[in-house]
Design an enzyme around this catalytic site. Sequence first.
Site, short mmCIF file in Angstrom:
data_model
loop_
_atom_site.label_atom_id
_atom_site.label_comp_id
_atom_site.label_asym_id
_atom_site.label_seq_id
_atom_site.Cartn_x
_atom_site.Cartn_y
_atom_site.Cartn_z
N CYS A 63 -3.05 -0.67 -0.10
CA CYS A 63 -1.48 -0.80 -1.49
C CYS A 63 -0.31 -1.46 -1.17
CB CYS A 63 -1.37 1.19 -1.73
SG CYS A 63 -0.44 0.78 -3.38
N CYS A 95 -3.24 9.04 -2.46
CA CYS A 95 -1.95 9.31 -3.99
C CYS A 95 -3.92 9.95 -4.83
CB CYS A 95 -2.01 8.49 -4.52
SG CYS A 95 -2.19 6.73 -4.11
#
Length: 366
Positions: free
Chosen positions: A113, A209
């Site tokens: 990410c 997440c």
Amino acid sequence: MDAVDFQLDQPGRRRIVVAMSGGVDSSVVAALAQASGAETIGVTLQLYDHGEATGRTGACCAGRDIRDARAVCDRLGIAHYVFDHESAFRRDVVDHFADEYMAGRTPIPCVQCNMGPKFTDLFQLARDLGADCLATGHYVRRVVEADGSALYRGADPARDQSYFLFATTRDQLDFLRFPLGGLPKARVRELAAEMGLAVAAKPDSQDICFVPDGDYAGLVRKLRPEAATGGDIVDLAGRKLGEHRGIVNYTVGQRRGLEIGGQAEPLYVVRVEADARRVVVGPRAALAVAAARLEDLNRLGPMDGPLTAKVRSMAKPVAARLLGDRLVFDAPEYGVSPGQAAVLYAGDHVLGGGWIAETEAALAAA
């Protein structure tokens, strides 16, 4: 309030773009940027489905967290923009996560990410907005040295996030700012409370997440139904000891969930052979690794001398040497898994690192 030098070169017009996830860390960074006198803009990337994430806690970049980021920006009187990057996040992070598990490796989506949406995409957005820098809430330190910007561990060892930022390039470091790198987390929460930010007591994000319930295998099975295909559990000699319900349920070093009885000593997952759909198990001694081959090495500092290597986010750095693409440990290291990163240090200085492609067993090397 603590003063923070954002090290901006422009004496006149100054503009800081802050990457905002909706948590306390990035919110405090936005407040510090605004207090510095620079024009401050908050930017949030929506990384996965807003509807599914609405009201969910322990996540970031979706649902309630976007609303929290906007509320902080309203409180500070600064602009806030939300950009939809769900497709890129799905392709570059979520699909990669599933494919790595299917290949028998243990992925680190937070690094992917940072390498993709959070840095590459945010960098372009920040430059398009005419920013002098991009500030984030990571607990690392950027130090300007004679030969350019260098990356160092965060001052608070309990919060240091340098392991997840090893792939940051020198060019990116020149544009990045990490104003929380010298602060302990407790002080950051105090600052949030002093500045009247509603997120001051907001819990930190937990787990990954996009997998807030921690069921990694369940997510992979949803994305890749073939992940539920079973196979054999074998010992180091190839003798069948049992059967498994999909290699996605196993990672190197795992002991629980093997469901193999009648053994003289505890067994651990030594490797996962994805092509054969086999899980190979052995005694703890078989987990000892003498060396690892690294791929896609990112160099932020000299790696030709004594260094320490961290092979998991929660592991302690251990003494090692880098010989070409081969990381050789001074003493056998445990828990070294393909797919993870090996991050290299000289003291607190982050020298860079690479992805663990394969390992060499200490037993074989002895």
